[in-house]
Design an enzyme around this catalytic site. Sequence first.
Site, PDB file in Angstrom:
ATOM      1  N   TYR A   1     -18.019  -1.444   5.597  1.00  0.00           N
ATOM      2  CA  TYR A   1     -16.672  -1.099   5.117  1.00  0.00           C
ATOM      3  C   TYR A   1     -16.282   0.306   5.580  1.00  0.00           C
ATOM      4  O   TYR A   1     -15.195   0.524   6.111  1.00  0.00           O
ATOM      5  CB  TYR A   1     -16.643  -1.195   3.589  1.00  0.00           C
ATOM      6  CG  TYR A   1     -15.327  -0.835   2.969  1.00  0.00           C
ATOM      7  CD1 TYR A   1     -14.213  -1.655   3.147  1.00  0.00           C
ATOM      8  CD2 TYR A   1     -15.175   0.319   2.206  1.00  0.00           C
ATOM      9  CE1 TYR A   1     -12.986  -1.324   2.574  1.00  0.00           C
ATOM     10  CE2 TYR A   1     -13.958   0.649   1.631  1.00  0.00           C
ATOM     11  CZ  TYR A   1     -12.869  -0.175   1.817  1.00  0.00           C
ATOM     12  OH  TYR A   1     -11.656   0.153   1.255  1.00  0.00           O
TER      13      TYR A   1
ATOM     14  N   GLY B   1      -0.908  -2.698  -2.502  1.00  0.00           N
ATOM     15  CA  GLY B   1       0.220  -3.161  -1.675  1.00  0.00           C
ATOM     16  C   GLY B   1       1.415  -3.553  -2.521  1.00  0.00           C
ATOM     17  O   GLY B   1       2.559  -3.198  -2.214  1.00  0.00           O
TER      18      GLY B   1
HETATM   19  N1  LIG Z   1      -9.339  -0.872  -4.907  1.00  0.00           N
HETATM   20  C1  LIG Z   1     -10.117   0.047  -4.409  1.00  0.00           C
HETATM   21  O1  LIG Z   1     -11.076   0.493  -5.077  1.00  0.00           O
HETATM   22  C2  LIG Z   1      -9.824   0.629  -3.042  1.00  0.00           C
HETATM   23  C3  LIG Z   1     -10.339   1.898  -2.753  1.00  0.00           C
HETATM   24  C4  LIG Z   1     -10.063   2.469  -1.514  1.00  0.00           C
HETATM   25  C5  LIG Z   1      -9.283   1.786  -0.598  1.00  0.00           C
HETATM   26  N2  LIG Z   1      -8.804   0.544  -0.893  1.00  0.00           N
HETATM   27  C6  LIG Z   1      -7.993  -0.102   0.143  1.00  0.00           C
HETATM   28  O2  LIG Z   1      -6.704  -0.351  -0.392  1.00  0.00           O
HETATM   29  C7  LIG Z   1      -6.142  -1.487   0.251  1.00  0.00           C
HETATM   30  C8  LIG Z   1      -5.619  -2.438  -0.806  1.00  0.00           C
HETATM   31  O3  LIG Z   1      -6.702  -2.863  -1.627  1.00  0.00           O
HETATM   32  P1  LIG Z   1      -6.524  -3.267  -3.166  1.00  0.00           P
HETATM   33  O4  LIG Z   1      -7.429  -2.426  -3.952  1.00  0.00           O
HETATM   34  O5  LIG Z   1      -5.090  -3.341  -3.523  1.00  0.00           O
HETATM   35  O6  LIG Z   1      -7.202  -4.725  -3.140  1.00  0.00           O
HETATM   36  P2  LIG Z   1      -6.624  -6.190  -3.371  1.00  0.00           P
HETATM   37  O7  LIG Z   1      -5.953  -6.286  -4.697  1.00  0.00           O
HETATM   38  O8  LIG Z   1      -7.777  -7.084  -3.083  1.00  0.00           O
HETATM   39  O9  LIG Z   1      -5.519  -6.337  -2.232  1.00  0.00           O
HETATM   40  C9  LIG Z   1      -5.854  -6.535  -0.883  1.00  0.00           C
HETATM   41  C10 LIG Z   1      -4.664  -7.125  -0.184  1.00  0.00           C
HETATM   42  O10 LIG Z   1      -5.000  -7.310   1.216  1.00  0.00           O
HETATM   43  C11 LIG Z   1      -4.605  -8.632   1.557  1.00  0.00           C
HETATM   44  N3  LIG Z   1      -5.334  -9.154   2.702  1.00  0.00           N
HETATM   45  C12 LIG Z   1      -6.668  -9.352   2.849  1.00  0.00           C
HETATM   46  N4  LIG Z   1      -6.915  -9.876   4.065  1.00  0.00           N
HETATM   47  C13 LIG Z   1      -5.716 -10.008   4.686  1.00  0.00           C
HETATM   48  C14 LIG Z   1      -5.311 -10.491   5.945  1.00  0.00           C
HETATM   49  N5  LIG Z   1      -6.177 -10.992   6.843  1.00  0.00           N
HETATM   50  N6  LIG Z   1      -3.984 -10.473   6.257  1.00  0.00           N
HETATM   51  C15 LIG Z   1      -3.066 -10.001   5.367  1.00  0.00           C
HETATM   52  N7  LIG Z   1      -3.388  -9.562   4.147  1.00  0.00           N
HETATM   53  C16 LIG Z   1      -4.709  -9.560   3.815  1.00  0.00           C
HETATM   54  C17 LIG Z   1      -4.853  -9.454   0.301  1.00  0.00           C
HETATM   55  O11 LIG Z   1      -4.158 -10.677   0.414  1.00  0.00           O
HETATM   56  P3  LIG Z   1      -4.648 -12.027  -0.336  1.00  0.00           P
HETATM   57  O12 LIG Z   1      -4.191 -11.872  -1.746  1.00  0.00           O
HETATM   58  O13 LIG Z   1      -3.958 -13.111   0.412  1.00  0.00           O
HETATM   59  O14 LIG Z   1      -6.136 -12.080  -0.187  1.00  0.00           O
HETATM   60  C18 LIG Z   1      -4.281  -8.504  -0.745  1.00  0.00           C
HETATM   61  O15 LIG Z   1      -2.875  -8.591  -0.779  1.00  0.00           O
HETATM   62  C19 LIG Z   1      -7.237  -2.077   1.138  1.00  0.00           C
HETATM   63  O16 LIG Z   1      -7.028  -1.669   2.478  1.00  0.00           O
HETATM   64  C20 LIG Z   1      -8.512  -1.449   0.597  1.00  0.00           C
HETATM   65  O17 LIG Z   1      -9.496  -1.319   1.601  1.00  0.00           O
HETATM   66  C21 LIG Z   1      -9.057  -0.048  -2.102  1.00  0.00           C
END
Ligand SMILES: NC(=O)c1ccc[n+]([C@@H]2O[C@H](COP(=O)([O-])OP(=O)(O)OC[C@H]3O[C@@H](n4cnc5c(N)ncnc54)[C@H](OP(=O)(O)O)[C@@H]3O)[C@@H](O)[C@H]2O)c1
Length: 249
Positions: A140, A14
Amino acid sequence: MKTVLITGASSGYGRAIARHFHSQGWNVIATTRTRPAGVLPESGRLRVVELDVTEPETIVAAFEAAGSVDVLVNNAGVPSIGVFEGTPMARVREVFETNTFGVMATTQAVLPQFRERGSGVVVNVTSSVVLGHMPLSAVYKASKMAVEGFSASLALELAPFGVQVKVVEPGACLTTNFAARATNGGPVDELVPEPYAPWAKSVMHDFASQDLYTKESDVAETVWRAVHDTTGLLRFPAGADAVRLAQAK
Ligand SMILES: NC(=O)c1ccc[n+]([C@@H]2O[C@H](COP(=O)([O-])OP(=O)(O)OC[C@H]3O[C@@H](n4cnc5c(N)ncnc54)[C@H](OP(=O)(O)O)[C@@H]3O)[C@@H](O)[C@H]2O)c1
């Protein structure tokens, strides 16, 4: 000047998406649950606004504060890893509240302005988990598959109004907070109860020793490409591992 609103912009994909659109001259509404100091320096074109996708009043307030929006990126998400048998239903509901219903809630909030204007793009960030065989992620995967189905149908419903829906499917990344959140910072083995342990260990080992990964910049650039796509394509795998899975499929 165009405006993008991104959920979950406090870290990881994000934050990278926010920085990329900002670097391309867009107005950015980077929404976060809390306001982590300094991770996204505010400027005339980048505002940090509070939005928790599970809290309807923060969604309303954030869209009021944002004003006119051209693109919504539903990026906020939480992980869930482990055997389904041992996952409490309360946790299942929590995961769906963020990953699935949160996406629907923010989308519903933006659609009136998109439909009335006759333009707008919704980008839903799912996961490469929808592309391959991935055990130990039933909850998930279900939460993200639901978003894929939602997006495919919604895209058809909104096309007559000039509104587009896109799905970006990132692979696994080593630099976001996601993996640590999946295991609560502890060893993966602790997520697997004894009867599953011998089999699950080899699955975890295979996963940990994969040779291709996704970079945060891959996801930011793929979201940018999806927003500017004019071919009507719905799904955009992001990152080398995700692209490989999509090709194998
Ligand atoms: N990293 C991977 O391996 C991977 C792979 C495939 C898909 N994804 C997807 O990519 C997206 C981003 O993940 P990321 O890897 O960047 O992980 P990340 O660093 O953990 O970021 C997740 C973000 O979502 C926010 N969030 C969680 N619950 C929320 C809520 N109720 N309302 C608003 N914001 C919320 C978190 O905010 P806080 O900081 O406040 O918790 C954080 O900003 C997710 O949808 C994840 O499923 C990730």
